[in-house]
Each structure stands twice: as structure tokens, then as C-alpha cells.
Design a protein around this motif. Structure first.
Motif, PDB file in Angstrom:
ATOM      1  N   UNK A   1       0.818  -1.219   0.000  1.00 43.65           N
ATOM      2  CA  UNK A   1       0.000   0.000   0.000  1.00 43.65           C
ATOM      3  C   UNK A   1       0.850   1.266   0.000  1.00 43.65           C
ATOM      4  N   UNK A   2       2.161   1.117  -0.127  1.00 48.77           N
ATOM      5  CA  UNK A   2       3.076   2.270  -0.105  1.00 48.77           C
ATOM      6  C   UNK A   2       2.844   3.124   1.149  1.00 48.77           C
ATOM      7  N   UNK A   3       3.103   2.564   2.320  1.00 50.17           N
ATOM      8  CA  UNK A   3       2.756   3.251   3.568  1.00 50.17           C
ATOM      9  C   UNK A   3       3.636   4.471   3.850  1.00 50.17           C
ATOM     10  N   UNK A   4       3.036   5.411   4.562  1.00 49.03           N
ATOM     11  CA  UNK A   4       3.790   6.542   5.123  1.00 49.03           C
ATOM     12  C   UNK A   4       4.473   6.115   6.419  1.00 49.03           C
ATOM     13  N   UNK A   5       3.871   5.148   7.095  1.00 49.27           N
ATOM     14  CA  UNK A   5       4.370   4.676   8.387  1.00 49.27           C
ATOM     15  C   UNK A   5       4.350   3.157   8.399  1.00 49.27           C
ATOM     16  N   UNK A   6       5.492   2.556   8.718  1.00 49.56           N
ATOM     17  CA  UNK A   6       5.596   1.115   8.911  1.00 49.56           C
ATOM     18  C   UNK A   6       5.622   0.839  10.411  1.00 49.56           C
ATOM     19  N   UNK A   7       4.734  -0.036  10.877  1.00 53.40           N
ATOM     20  CA  UNK A   7       4.677  -0.415  12.275  1.00 53.40           C
ATOM     21  C   UNK A   7       4.956  -1.909  12.350  1.00 53.40           C
ATOM     22  N   UNK A   8       6.012  -2.286  13.070  1.00 50.59           N
ATOM     23  CA  UNK A   8       6.457  -3.683  13.094  1.00 50.59           C
ATOM     24  C   UNK A   8       6.565  -4.163  14.538  1.00 50.59           C
TER      25      UNK A   8
ATOM     26  N   UNK B   1      15.735  -0.776   6.873  1.00 49.55           N
ATOM     27  CA  UNK B   1      16.384   0.523   6.667  1.00 49.55           C
ATOM     28  C   UNK B   1      16.329   0.943   5.203  1.00 49.55           C
ATOM     29  N   UNK B   2      16.563  -0.001   4.298  1.00 47.99           N
ATOM     30  CA  UNK B   2      16.495   0.314   2.866  1.00 47.99           C
ATOM     31  C   UNK B   2      15.093   0.777   2.463  1.00 47.99           C
ATOM     32  N   UNK B   3      14.078   0.105   2.975  1.00 40.33           N
ATOM     33  CA  UNK B   3      12.701   0.462   2.639  1.00 40.33           C
ATOM     34  C   UNK B   3      12.346   1.826   3.208  1.00 40.33           C
ATOM     35  N   UNK B   4      12.854   2.138   4.396  1.00 46.60           N
ATOM     36  CA  UNK B   4      12.661   3.484   4.952  1.00 46.60           C
ATOM     37  C   UNK B   4      13.179   4.542   3.993  1.00 46.60           C
TER      38      UNK B   4
ATOM     39  N   UNK C   1      10.672   6.821   1.972  1.00 44.60           N
ATOM     40  CA  UNK C   1      10.706   8.019   2.799  1.00 44.60           C
ATOM     41  C   UNK C   1       9.592   7.960   3.848  1.00 44.60           C
ATOM     42  N   UNK C   2       9.486   6.808   4.467  1.00 43.48           N
ATOM     43  CA  UNK C   2       8.444   6.598   5.465  1.00 43.48           C
ATOM     44  C   UNK C   2       9.044   6.678   6.859  1.00 43.48           C
ATOM     45  N   UNK C   3       8.196   6.659   7.857  1.00 43.43           N
ATOM     46  CA  UNK C   3       8.639   6.500   9.233  1.00 43.43           C
ATOM     47  C   UNK C   3       8.477   5.049   9.645  1.00 43.43           C
ATOM     48  N   UNK C   4       9.243   4.628  10.638  1.00 45.80           N
ATOM     49  CA  UNK C   4       9.188   3.247  11.122  1.00 45.80           C
ATOM     50  C   UNK C   4       9.136   3.255  12.646  1.00 45.80           C
ATOM     51  N   UNK C   5       8.162   2.530  13.188  1.00 48.89           N
ATOM     52  CA  UNK C   5       8.137   2.227  14.620  1.00 48.89           C
ATOM     53  C   UNK C   5       8.187   0.722  14.747  1.00 48.89           C
ATOM     54  N   UNK C   6       9.134   0.204  15.508  1.00 44.62           N
ATOM     55  CA  UNK C   6       9.162  -1.240  15.703  1.00 44.62           C
ATOM     56  C   UNK C   6       9.447  -1.595  17.152  1.00 44.62           C
ATOM     57  N   UNK C   7       8.903  -2.746  17.539  1.00 47.99           N
ATOM     58  CA  UNK C   7       9.190  -3.357  18.827  1.00 47.99           C
ATOM     59  C   UNK C   7      10.241  -4.424  18.600  1.00 47.99           C
ATOM     60  N   UNK C   8      11.192  -4.539  19.491  1.00 46.43           N
ATOM     61  CA  UNK C   8      12.184  -5.592  19.352  1.00 46.43           C
ATOM     62  C   UNK C   8      12.796  -5.943  20.696  1.00 46.43           C
ATOM     63  N   UNK C   9      13.151  -7.235  20.835  1.00 49.33           N
ATOM     64  CA  UNK C   9      13.986  -7.691  21.938  1.00 49.33           C
ATOM     65  C   UNK C   9      15.417  -7.925  21.467  1.00 49.33           C
ATOM     66  N   UNK C  10      15.655  -7.757  20.170  1.00 44.86           N
ATOM     67  CA  UNK C  10      16.961  -8.078  19.593  1.00 44.86           C
ATOM     68  C   UNK C  10      17.900  -6.875  19.740  1.00 44.86           C
ATOM     69  N   UNK C  11      18.262  -6.566  20.964  1.00 41.92           N
ATOM     70  CA  UNK C  11      18.983  -5.329  21.231  1.00 41.92           C
ATOM     71  C   UNK C  11      20.313  -5.258  20.491  1.00 41.92           C
TER      72      UNK C  11
END
Length: 262
Positions: free
Chosen positions: A137-144, A164-167, A171-181
Motif C-alpha cells: 500500500x506504499x505506507x507513510x508509516x511502517x509499524x512492526x 532501513x532500505x525500505x525506509x 521516505x516513510x517512518x518506522x516504529x518497531x518493537x524488538x527484543x533483539x537489542x
């Protein structure tokens, strides 16, 4: 300054009068990658659901940019195992044209699996399928939500590189949750350490010795994980195998992973 994609102010979500998310503020612009980390039960997924608009806030507010298009990558693909479903059909359920679905699958590295069953995918393939579904959908914001869940460590590095490449491309924003510090420290612009409230936040290298960070995770990330920057002189396939080192005369298809850690 550009209009923020999402602007969260003093957001609180309570369940049975217990604060699961407590007065959290967060602002995200195009080009930002923000990673939310924290222990189990810290409120990370609840915060993400509030951003998506599927969890109501008890107090505070969330402002979203006008006509904001959000692509969401959940932790898992939960489907009835007896339901026959090909990747092509799964992608078409997005309502987007077949050509756009194929392009998204190709971009995430699983275009060759178009006719395969969604039930026969590896962890890495499944996450790349979910990412393609979000991208179509060509998002403005990616939420992962835990995008590298079920993926081995080399596959995780490749997946974060792709994000990172897709960002950059969208030219979108990204919010992600991760335990993979250990990998997130190289994959994100800003880390928010959440434990119901925001314990600390900032650039990964800046918060790694923050007392609140150490209190939550036990010791400085440099000692526990020894990674901020993850440099590759090669690439990995979907299973995490090295497929090229980038050195003249070096073999492709297999090899050892030569990482630099700082």
C-alpha cells in the motif's frame, strides 16, 4: 519542520484501573526509525495498538498526519492450518493489483514463492511475506511488532538491513518493537526504553549507559551485547547463510560471517 506522522502526548492506557501504558509521549517524522524496547509486560504492544487506532487511550492523545497510510507487520501470521492459501492469494486479499503484490514480494526477497502455500514458509520467509503485505500500500508509516521473531541471527541482520532500505526508498517512518537489542542498536535512529512509562530514550549509543536502561536490562548494553554497529562485507540469504563476501576471488554460497563490533 515537516509535520509529524504521529504525535503522541501523555498517552495512558489502563486495564482494570492498572496503567499498562503510563503518560508516554513520542513524536515520529518521515525518515525516523524508532525502536521500542522493554521487558515482557512493559506495554510495548499496547502502545503499538494505540498508534494503529485499535486500542483506545484512557487519557492523553494521538495526532496522526492527514490521510496517513500505515503498513502493519504483526509478530505472527495466524491462519487456519486447514485453509488452503497461496502467497499470491494472501497478497491479493490486500485489495491491491497483482502487479503491485508481485513487486512487493520481489522487493522483500520472496517473489519466487508466489505459488507456494503460506503454511510451508520458514520464519524468515513468513516475516518477509508480512513485510511485503505491509509494503504493497506504499505506507507513510511502517509499524512492526517483533519483525525478526522466529528468524535466526543472520537472518535478523538481513531483515533489519531491508527495513532501513525500505525506509529510504519510501521516505516513510518506522516504529518497531524488538527484543533483539544487539542488532537493533545498529538498525535504529532512536531507542525508547519502555516499562509502562518511558524509562529513557535517545540515540542507541547515548542511552546504553543510562542508569534507567541499566536498571531495566541489568548492565550496560556494551557489556551485555557488545554491539552498536553491525557491518557486513557480505550478504545473507533467507536462511541466514552467507551468499557473498564482496572480496575478489571469494566464494559465494557459503562462508563465515565476518562482523565488526564496536
Amino acid at each position: 519542520m515537516d509535520e509529524p506522522l504521529v504525535d503522541i502526548k501523555h498517552l495512558t492506557v489502563r486495564f482494570d484501573d492498572r496503567p499498562v501504558v503510563d503518560r508516554v509521549s513520542l513524536t515520529l517524522y518521515r525518515g525516523d526509525i524508532i525502536t521500542i524496547i522493554g521487558p515482557n509486560g512493559a506495554g510495548k504492544t499496547t502502545l503499538i495498538k494505540a498508534v494503529l487506532g485499535i486500542q483506545a487511550a484512557t487519557s492523553g492523545h494521538i495526532l496522526r498526519a492527514k490521510d496517513l497510510v500505515i503498513g502493519y507487520v504483526p509478530q505472527h501470521l495466524s491462519l487456519e492450518s486447514t485453509l488452503p492459501l497461496s502467497i499470491q492469494r494472501f497478497m491479493l486479499l490486500s485489495g491491491q493489483p497483482l502487479a503491485a503484490c508481485i513487486a512487493a514480494l520481489e522487493r522483500t526477497g520472496v517473489g519466487h514463492l508466489l505459488k507456494a502455500s503460506v503454511h510451508h514458509l520458514s520464519g524468515g520467509e513468513q516475516q518477509r511475506l508480512l513485510l511485503a503485505r505491509a509494503l504493497v500500500r506504499k505506507p507513510d508509516l511502517l509499524v512492526l511488532d517483533e519483525p525478526a521473531q522466529g528468524v535466526d541471527i543472520n537472518g535478523q541482520a538481513a531483515l533489519y538491513d531491508l527495513i532501513r532500505q525500505l525506509r529510504d526508498e519510501l521516505n516513510c517512518g518506522v516504529i518497531m518493537i524488538s527484543h533483539d537489542l544487539h542488532l537493533v542498536m545498529a538498525a535504529t535512529d532512536k531507542v525508547i526504553c519502555l516499562n509502562q512509562h518511558v524509562c529513557c530514550s535517545g540515540h542507541p549509543a547515548d542511552i546504553s549507559h543510562d542508569p534507567a536502561f541499566i536498571e531495566t536490562f541489568g548492565r550496560p548494553v556494551a557489556e551485555s551485547l557488545a554491539v552498536y554497529h553491525h557491518h557486513h562485507n557480505h550478504s545473507h540469504d533467507l536462511s541466514g547463510n552467507v551468499v557473498g563476501t564482496g572480496h575478489p576471488g571469494s566464494a559465494t554460497g557459503h562462508g563465515e560471517c565476518n562482523h565488526e563490533h564496536h
